[in-house]
Design a protein around this motif. Structure first.
Motif, PDB file in Angstrom:
ATOM      1  N   TRP A  72       0.813  -1.219   0.000  1.00  0.00           N
ATOM      2  CA  TRP A  72       0.000   0.000   0.000  1.00  0.00           C
ATOM      3  C   TRP A  72       0.849   1.273   0.000  1.00  0.00           C
ATOM      4  O   TRP A  72       0.310   2.361  -0.228  1.00  0.00           O
ATOM      5  CB  TRP A  72      -0.933   0.000   1.200  1.00  0.00           C
ATOM      6  CG  TRP A  72      -2.253  -0.656   0.929  1.00  0.00           C
ATOM      7  CD1 TRP A  72      -2.913  -0.721  -0.264  1.00  0.00           C
ATOM      8  CD2 TRP A  72      -3.079  -1.345   1.875  1.00  0.00           C
ATOM      9  NE1 TRP A  72      -4.091  -1.412  -0.130  1.00  0.00           N
ATOM     10  CE2 TRP A  72      -4.220  -1.806   1.173  1.00  0.00           C
ATOM     11  CE3 TRP A  72      -2.970  -1.627   3.227  1.00  0.00           C
ATOM     12  CZ2 TRP A  72      -5.249  -2.516   1.801  1.00  0.00           C
ATOM     13  CZ3 TRP A  72      -3.979  -2.342   3.846  1.00  0.00           C
ATOM     14  CH2 TRP A  72      -5.111  -2.782   3.144  1.00  0.00           C
ATOM     15  N   THR A  73       2.118   1.166   0.273  1.00  0.00           N
ATOM     16  CA  THR A  73       2.976   2.350   0.221  1.00  0.00           C
ATOM     17  C   THR A  73       3.183   2.848  -1.207  1.00  0.00           C
ATOM     18  O   THR A  73       3.653   3.981  -1.392  1.00  0.00           O
ATOM     19  CB  THR A  73       4.341   2.037   0.864  1.00  0.00           C
ATOM     20  OG1 THR A  73       4.945   0.934   0.188  1.00  0.00           O
ATOM     21  CG2 THR A  73       4.182   1.702   2.342  1.00  0.00           C
ATOM     22  N   ILE A  74       2.884   2.028  -2.191  1.00  0.00           N
ATOM     23  CA  ILE A  74       2.982   2.466  -3.591  1.00  0.00           C
ATOM     24  C   ILE A  74       1.880   3.488  -3.847  1.00  0.00           C
ATOM     25  O   ILE A  74       0.693   3.185  -3.729  1.00  0.00           O
ATOM     26  CB  ILE A  74       2.851   1.261  -4.550  1.00  0.00           C
ATOM     27  CG1 ILE A  74       3.934   0.216  -4.244  1.00  0.00           C
ATOM     28  CG2 ILE A  74       2.943   1.715  -6.000  1.00  0.00           C
ATOM     29  CD1 ILE A  74       3.791  -1.062  -5.047  1.00  0.00           C
ATOM     30  N   PHE A  92      -3.192   5.187  -7.062  1.00  0.00           N
ATOM     31  CA  PHE A  92      -4.524   5.077  -6.472  1.00  0.00           C
ATOM     32  C   PHE A  92      -5.234   3.800  -6.892  1.00  0.00           C
ATOM     33  O   PHE A  92      -5.781   3.070  -6.043  1.00  0.00           O
ATOM     34  CB  PHE A  92      -5.351   6.310  -6.856  1.00  0.00           C
ATOM     35  CG  PHE A  92      -6.693   6.344  -6.197  1.00  0.00           C
ATOM     36  CD1 PHE A  92      -6.803   6.537  -4.828  1.00  0.00           C
ATOM     37  CD2 PHE A  92      -7.863   6.178  -6.931  1.00  0.00           C
ATOM     38  CE1 PHE A  92      -8.042   6.566  -4.207  1.00  0.00           C
ATOM     39  CE2 PHE A  92      -9.100   6.202  -6.314  1.00  0.00           C
ATOM     40  CZ  PHE A  92      -9.191   6.410  -4.959  1.00  0.00           C
ATOM     41  N   TRP A  93      -5.271   3.486  -8.176  1.00  0.00           N
ATOM     42  CA  TRP A  93      -5.998   2.298  -8.625  1.00  0.00           C
ATOM     43  C   TRP A  93      -5.329   1.012  -8.141  1.00  0.00           C
ATOM     44  O   TRP A  93      -5.998   0.008  -7.893  1.00  0.00           O
ATOM     45  CB  TRP A  93      -6.119   2.283 -10.152  1.00  0.00           C
ATOM     46  CG  TRP A  93      -4.804   2.149 -10.879  1.00  0.00           C
ATOM     47  CD1 TRP A  93      -4.005   3.150 -11.326  1.00  0.00           C
ATOM     48  CD2 TRP A  93      -4.161   0.922 -11.235  1.00  0.00           C
ATOM     49  NE1 TRP A  93      -2.881   2.651 -11.943  1.00  0.00           N
ATOM     50  CE2 TRP A  93      -2.951   1.276 -11.900  1.00  0.00           C
ATOM     51  CE3 TRP A  93      -4.458  -0.427 -11.062  1.00  0.00           C
ATOM     52  CZ2 TRP A  93      -2.059   0.326 -12.379  1.00  0.00           C
ATOM     53  CZ3 TRP A  93      -3.578  -1.376 -11.537  1.00  0.00           C
ATOM     54  CH2 TRP A  93      -2.401  -1.002 -12.189  1.00  0.00           C
ATOM     55  N   LEU A  94      -3.978   1.048  -7.977  1.00  0.00           N
ATOM     56  CA  LEU A  94      -3.278  -0.130  -7.492  1.00  0.00           C
ATOM     57  C   LEU A  94      -3.570  -0.365  -6.011  1.00  0.00           C
ATOM     58  O   LEU A  94      -3.696  -1.521  -5.564  1.00  0.00           O
ATOM     59  CB  LEU A  94      -1.781   0.028  -7.720  1.00  0.00           C
ATOM     60  CG  LEU A  94      -0.901  -1.204  -7.473  1.00  0.00           C
ATOM     61  CD1 LEU A  94      -1.323  -2.353  -8.376  1.00  0.00           C
ATOM     62  CD2 LEU A  94       0.573  -0.877  -7.673  1.00  0.00           C
ATOM     63  N   GLN A  95      -3.714   0.697  -5.252  1.00  0.00           N
ATOM     64  CA  GLN A  95      -4.076   0.549  -3.847  1.00  0.00           C
ATOM     65  C   GLN A  95      -5.462  -0.082  -3.687  1.00  0.00           C
ATOM     66  O   GLN A  95      -5.669  -0.943  -2.836  1.00  0.00           O
ATOM     67  CB  GLN A  95      -4.025   1.910  -3.153  1.00  0.00           C
ATOM     68  CG  GLN A  95      -2.621   2.451  -2.951  1.00  0.00           C
ATOM     69  CD  GLN A  95      -2.627   3.811  -2.274  1.00  0.00           C
ATOM     70  OE1 GLN A  95      -3.599   4.563  -2.355  1.00  0.00           O
ATOM     71  NE2 GLN A  95      -1.530   4.133  -1.610  1.00  0.00           N
ATOM     72  N   TRP A  96      -6.413   0.345  -4.516  1.00  0.00           N
ATOM     73  CA  TRP A  96      -7.749  -0.246  -4.459  1.00  0.00           C
ATOM     74  C   TRP A  96      -7.740  -1.697  -4.931  1.00  0.00           C
ATOM     75  O   TRP A  96      -8.536  -2.513  -4.448  1.00  0.00           O
ATOM     76  CB  TRP A  96      -8.719   0.574  -5.310  1.00  0.00           C
ATOM     77  CG  TRP A  96      -9.278   1.740  -4.570  1.00  0.00           C
ATOM     78  CD1 TRP A  96      -8.976   3.054  -4.751  1.00  0.00           C
ATOM     79  CD2 TRP A  96     -10.228   1.691  -3.511  1.00  0.00           C
ATOM     80  NE1 TRP A  96      -9.675   3.843  -3.880  1.00  0.00           N
ATOM     81  CE2 TRP A  96     -10.463   3.028  -3.100  1.00  0.00           C
ATOM     82  CE3 TRP A  96     -10.910   0.670  -2.865  1.00  0.00           C
ATOM     83  CZ2 TRP A  96     -11.352   3.351  -2.075  1.00  0.00           C
ATOM     84  CZ3 TRP A  96     -11.793   0.989  -1.840  1.00  0.00           C
ATOM     85  CH2 TRP A  96     -12.008   2.315  -1.448  1.00  0.00           C
ATOM     86  N   LEU A  97      -6.859  -2.025  -5.852  1.00  0.00           N
ATOM     87  CA  LEU A  97      -6.743  -3.419  -6.276  1.00  0.00           C
ATOM     88  C   LEU A  97      -6.275  -4.298  -5.125  1.00  0.00           C
ATOM     89  O   LEU A  97      -6.786  -5.413  -4.935  1.00  0.00           O
ATOM     90  CB  LEU A  97      -5.777  -3.518  -7.459  1.00  0.00           C
ATOM     91  CG  LEU A  97      -5.551  -4.928  -8.023  1.00  0.00           C
ATOM     92  CD1 LEU A  97      -6.846  -5.511  -8.575  1.00  0.00           C
ATOM     93  CD2 LEU A  97      -4.475  -4.898  -9.100  1.00  0.00           C
ATOM     94  N   PHE A  98      -5.326  -3.798  -4.339  1.00  0.00           N
ATOM     95  CA  PHE A  98      -4.862  -4.547  -3.172  1.00  0.00           C
ATOM     96  C   PHE A  98      -5.953  -4.653  -2.112  1.00  0.00           C
ATOM     97  O   PHE A  98      -6.031  -5.651  -1.381  1.00  0.00           O
ATOM     98  CB  PHE A  98      -3.613  -3.883  -2.587  1.00  0.00           C
ATOM     99  CG  PHE A  98      -2.404  -3.989  -3.463  1.00  0.00           C
ATOM    100  CD1 PHE A  98      -2.152  -5.134  -4.199  1.00  0.00           C
ATOM    101  CD2 PHE A  98      -1.508  -2.930  -3.557  1.00  0.00           C
ATOM    102  CE1 PHE A  98      -1.041  -5.237  -5.009  1.00  0.00           C
ATOM    103  CE2 PHE A  98      -0.386  -3.019  -4.366  1.00  0.00           C
ATOM    104  CZ  PHE A  98      -0.149  -4.174  -5.097  1.00  0.00           C
ATOM    105  N   VAL A  99      -6.806  -3.631  -2.000  1.00  0.00           N
ATOM    106  CA  VAL A  99      -7.931  -3.686  -1.070  1.00  0.00           C
ATOM    107  C   VAL A  99      -8.884  -4.818  -1.451  1.00  0.00           C
ATOM    108  O   VAL A  99      -9.311  -5.621  -0.607  1.00  0.00           O
ATOM    109  CB  VAL A  99      -8.668  -2.337  -1.038  1.00  0.00           C
ATOM    110  CG1 VAL A  99     -10.010  -2.466  -0.311  1.00  0.00           C
ATOM    111  CG2 VAL A  99      -7.816  -1.293  -0.352  1.00  0.00           C
ATOM    112  N   MET A 100      -9.226  -4.890  -2.737  1.00  0.00           N
ATOM    113  CA  MET A 100     -10.133  -5.935  -3.198  1.00  0.00           C
ATOM    114  C   MET A 100      -9.526  -7.324  -3.007  1.00  0.00           C
ATOM    115  O   MET A 100     -10.210  -8.261  -2.589  1.00  0.00           O
ATOM    116  CB  MET A 100     -10.471  -5.700  -4.673  1.00  0.00           C
ATOM    117  CG  MET A 100     -11.113  -4.358  -4.960  1.00  0.00           C
ATOM    118  SD  MET A 100     -12.748  -4.167  -4.208  1.00  0.00           S
ATOM    119  CE  MET A 100     -13.690  -5.329  -5.175  1.00  0.00           C
ATOM    120  N   MET A 101      -8.233  -7.447  -3.300  1.00  0.00           N
ATOM    121  CA  MET A 101      -7.580  -8.750  -3.181  1.00  0.00           C
ATOM    122  C   MET A 101      -7.510  -9.200  -1.724  1.00  0.00           C
ATOM    123  O   MET A 101      -7.849 -10.354  -1.399  1.00  0.00           O
ATOM    124  CB  MET A 101      -6.172  -8.676  -3.776  1.00  0.00           C
ATOM    125  CG  MET A 101      -5.404  -9.991  -3.729  1.00  0.00           C
ATOM    126  SD  MET A 101      -3.690  -9.800  -4.266  1.00  0.00           S
ATOM    127  CE  MET A 101      -3.037  -8.789  -2.932  1.00  0.00           C
TER     128      MET A 101
END
Length: 297
Positions: free
Chosen positions: A217-219, A222-231
């Motif tokens: 999440w330090t990356i 924005f869209w990559l952070q939400w992808l990690f949230v969903m995963m």
């Protein structure tokens, strides 16, 4: 002193075999007969059969400890390292274990060692990664960045409340919504409501996926952070549903409870990302611009 004929003493004496056998037999039989007659003449004599030693294990005395004592919780920390590693892997990759893994391995022997260490590790990982994300967001600004120590206490409060209050609510829901049926005793015992300790154990291990995701999440994309949230939310919630599926099927509100388990994990992942990584609550202070004015001479 009488005179003894030494010649007679040096000569061999002839003793008949019949005399020798008879005397020896009489002596042996006399001794045996006397012992047998003395034992039988004793009125207190009782025949005892020889006892065969048996190596039966002696059962250790069981001691019941109070719920408020430390000795009561010692059994929940008696776990091998291999078991902890296996449960962490199964919380991320549930296809590595059998469908009845919860009933076979966790329900009979829940532990608190792994969940406590996972929770502590996640607290400090979020605190460190959250401050790193705050620093990266303010590197190109005229701001003085400072480390926010309050993240540790906020993350600890959120995680501890989640892994204790949510399992307690789920335990109460399963306790009152499971419908009894006319199955045999073995199947009914295997599918009954899980205990509170086993649910605490499951929820503690389900948070292990958030440790590497907190670093990712330090990356600052924005869209990559939400992808990690969903995963993270889907994996952690799906593992709980997969483990508790035999008990959830006995409930009248199977779909509602399964949706609540997934929804709570999505809310937890969303709260972590938005509060600690997307808009972290860091203490920043603008740098004062010092302007010098030239006085005319």
């Amino acid at each position: 002193m009488n005179n003894v004929d030494t010649g007679e003493l040096l000569n061999f004496q002839d003793y008949s075999p019949e005399h020798n056998d008879r005397s020896a037999r009489i002596d042996v039989e006399a001794v045996h007969t006397s012992q047998y007659s003395s034992s039988m003449s004793n009125p207190n004599y009782a025949f005892e059969e020889p006892k065969i030693p048996t190596d039966e294990p002696v059962a250790a005395p069981q001691s019941n400890h109070n719920f408020w004592t430390i000795q009561y919780y010692q059994k929940y920390f008696d776990v091998q390292t291999s078991e902890v590693v296996e449960r962490i892997i199964s919380s991320v990759l549930p296809q590595k274990v059998s469908r009845n893994y919860f009933d076979e391995r966790i329900k009979g022997k829940p532990d608190l060692y792994g969940p406590i260490w996972i929770a502590v590790t996640l607290i400090f990982t979020i605190a460190v990664s959250g401050n790193i994300a705050s620093y990266l967001q303010n590197t190109n600004k005229l701001l003085e960045w400072r480390y926010d120590f309050h993240i540790v206490s906020i993350a600890a409060t959120a995680i501890v409340c989640y892994i204790w209050l949510v399992p307690l609510a789920l335990w109460a829901a399963l306790k009152w919504t499971i419908v009894p049926d006319d199955q045999d005793e073995i199947e009914t015992q295997a599918s009954k409501s899980p205990s509170m300790i086993s649910l605490f154990c499951l929820y503690g291990y389900s948070l292990s996926i958030y440790v590497p995701v907190a670093v990712l999440w330090t990356i600052q994309v924005f869209w990559l952070q939400w992808l990690f949230v969903m995963m993270a939310g889907f994996i952690s919630g799906a593992v709980l549903v997969f483990w508790l599926l035999p008990a959830l099927r006995k409930s009248k509100y199977f779909i509602i409870l399964g949706g609540c388990i997934l929804g709570c994990h999505f809310l937890l992942a969303t709260g972590f990302m938005l509060y600690f990584f997307h808009t972290p609550n860091s203490t920043i202070k603008p740098i004062e611009n010092i302007s010098t004015s030239l006085k005319p001479i």
